[in-house]
Design an enzyme around this catalytic site. Structure first.
Site, PDB file in Angstrom:
ATOM      1  N   THR A  98       0.976  -0.990  -0.413  1.00 48.64           N
ATOM      2  CA  THR A  98      -0.088  -0.128   0.062  1.00 48.64           C
ATOM      3  C   THR A  98       0.954   1.782   0.249  1.00 48.64           C
ATOM      4  O   THR A  98       2.458   1.371  -0.082  1.00 48.64           O
ATOM      5  CB  THR A  98      -0.851   0.179   1.285  1.00 48.64           C
ATOM      6  N   CYS A  99      -0.248   2.011   0.043  1.00 48.47           N
ATOM      7  CA  CYS A  99       1.255   4.087   0.184  1.00 48.47           C
ATOM      8  C   CYS A  99       1.063   4.528   1.291  1.00 48.47           C
ATOM      9  O   CYS A  99       0.992   5.529   1.366  1.00 48.47           O
ATOM     10  CB  CYS A  99       0.470   4.497  -1.641  1.00 48.47           C
ATOM     11  N   ASP A 100       0.496   3.255   2.174  1.00 49.98           N
ATOM     12  CA  ASP A 100       0.540   4.393   3.154  1.00 49.98           C
ATOM     13  C   ASP A 100       2.328   3.876   4.002  1.00 49.98           C
ATOM     14  O   ASP A 100       2.836   2.619   4.144  1.00 49.98           O
ATOM     15  CB  ASP A 100       0.255   3.311   4.368  1.00 49.98           C
ATOM     16  N   GLY A 101       3.062   4.528   4.689  1.00 49.91           N
ATOM     17  CA  GLY A 101       4.187   4.743   5.315  1.00 49.91           C
ATOM     18  C   GLY A 101       4.497   3.414   6.070  1.00 49.91           C
ATOM     19  O   GLY A 101       5.761   3.118   6.731  1.00 49.91           O
TER      20      GLY A 101
ATOM     21  N   ASN B  92      -6.705   1.733  -0.435  1.00 49.46           N
ATOM     22  CA  ASN B  92      -5.763   1.289  -1.410  1.00 49.46           C
ATOM     23  C   ASN B  92      -6.492   0.808  -2.904  1.00 49.46           C
ATOM     24  O   ASN B  92      -5.654   0.420  -4.055  1.00 49.46           O
ATOM     25  CB  ASN B  92      -4.322   1.200  -1.594  1.00 49.46           C
TER      26      ASN B  92
END
Ligand SMILES: *Cc1c(COP(=O)(O)O)cnc(C)c1O
Length: 376
Positions: free
Chosen positions: A323-326, A366
């Site tokens: 996903t685009c989550d850090g 996402n």
């Protein structure tokens, strides 16, 4: 990996990521637990994995169930459980959930505060209730912190009060934290419970039950004691503190019953390095924290990951989700190593991932679908 899981993966080539779980292994684990503590009644902690094939198998084996909410109670009933095999074990319950559980015939409830006890008296009159004690979670890889339980002093007052407001003061419970790797945590908690039993008896309240909670560990990256060691330690402590007058004993294993029964098959999406000479490769899988591997939070649960290149030369890696989550990083500090030959498209298996995975998967974060599940 069990032979049935291996065959399923070979024959069906399921889309990844997915959980594949062998229900026969659930049965083996249930039997091993039963053998380690024959006199305790097992209340499977439904939240570890509430899939119908698991609940149905456990119903057949004579399991009872620890449910955290009304939906879990309904899953158990749908799987064939009788209402009096179910404990509503969450100490934080909506009034509507208490009312629905009571109407469905559930008659065993946990609490850890005066406020919750009053709710039970009002909406589940006559029910058997047990108070959860706050105990040390040291030795647990997934501690339950101070969120649950109360002090011995408060528990004493509340159990006396329970009888006065029309409830049945049935017993005491604790939970030593999940993935608990020490047997001494149970022994210490049983000591606490034993003293309070005696104290309450002197006050005229005769408790009949001790609920030892869950916590029994699964082998991930590190060895853990055998289940028989926990059984022996618990029986030793019970005998020491209760003598021949043993109360009813309940245990609520979740992770131990389903953890090693399943694996998550995933695919490598990308392998790269941040700098040309960086020794650490970043391995991105098609499952991460939000796809179900939530217990990698703080790198607490360290899953073993099998690859098609096992046995070949390895190098250090950080492992992350898609996903685009850090925050979607599984392991960066735990010195994981994976084969140098690992590349995009390889299938890998996150082993012993049968517990606390499917239910932790996000809905469409996402756009990713919730984790697929296959029970064999
Ligand atoms: C989560 C939970 C369990 C199960 O714990 P495991 O560590 O999975 O065995 C048992 N009892 C209660 C009250 C729980 O909240």
């Amino acid at each position: 990996m069990t032979p049935k899981i291996a065959q399923f993966l070979r024959d069906r080539q399921p889309a990844t990521p997915c959980l594949v779980l062998d229900v026969d292994r659930v049965e083996e684990n249930f039997r091993a637990m039963k053998q380690a503590l024959p006199i305790a009644q097992i209340y499977y902690a439904v939240k570890a994995n509430p899939a119908p094939p698991i609940l149905q198998r456990l119903v057949k084996l004579g399991s009872c169930f620890d449910a955290a909410g009304i939906e879990e109670i309904e899953f158990c009933l749908a799987a064939g459980a009788q209402p009096d095999w179910i404990s509503f074990g969450n100490t934080i319950k909506k009034v509507s959930a208490i009312q629905r559980a009571y109407a469905a015939g559930v008659s065993l409830f946990a609490f850890d505060s005066a406020e919750e006890l009053e709710k039970l008296a009002a909406h589940a009159p006559g029910s058997r209730v047990y108070c959860r004690l706050l105990v040390e979670n040291e030795g647990a890889d997934w501690p339950l912190s101070r969120k649950f339980g109360t002090t011995v002093e408060t528990a004493r007052d509340l159990m006396i009060r329970a009888g006065r407001i029309g409830l049945d003061p049935f017993g005491l419970s604790f939970h030593v934290g999940s993935q608990q790797t020490t047997t001494s945590s149970y022994e210490a908690a049983i000591g606490k419970v034993g003293m309070l039993f005696t104290d309450l008896k002197e006050a005229g309240v005769n408790l009949r039950m001790v609920n030892l909670g869950g916590g029994f560990p699964v082998r991930y990256s590190s060895e853990v004691p055998e289940i028989d060691r926990f059984g022996d330690a618990i029986m030793g402590a019970m005998t020491k503190h209760f003598g021949n007058a043993l109360p009813e004993m309940l245990i609520e294993p979740g992770r131990f019953i389903v953890g090693n029964a399943g694996l998550v098959q995933a695919e490598v999406v990308l392998v790269c390095r941040k700098g040309k000479d960086d020794p650490v490769r970043w391995v991105y899988l098609d499952i991460g924290r939000f796809g179900g591997l939530a217990e990698t939070e703080g790198e607490a649960i360290k899953y073993r990951i099998a690859t098609p290149h096992d046995g070949m030369a390895t190098g250090p890696v950080a492992i992350a989700g898609p996903t685009c989550d850090g925050a979607d990083i599984l392991y960066e500090k735990s010195n994981y190593r994976m084969p140098l030959a690992l590349s995009c498209g390889d299938k890998v298996e996150v082993l012993d991932a049968g517990a606390y995975v499917t239910t932790y998967a996000a809905q469409r974060f996402n756009g990713f679908l919730p984790l697929a599940e296959h029970y064999v």
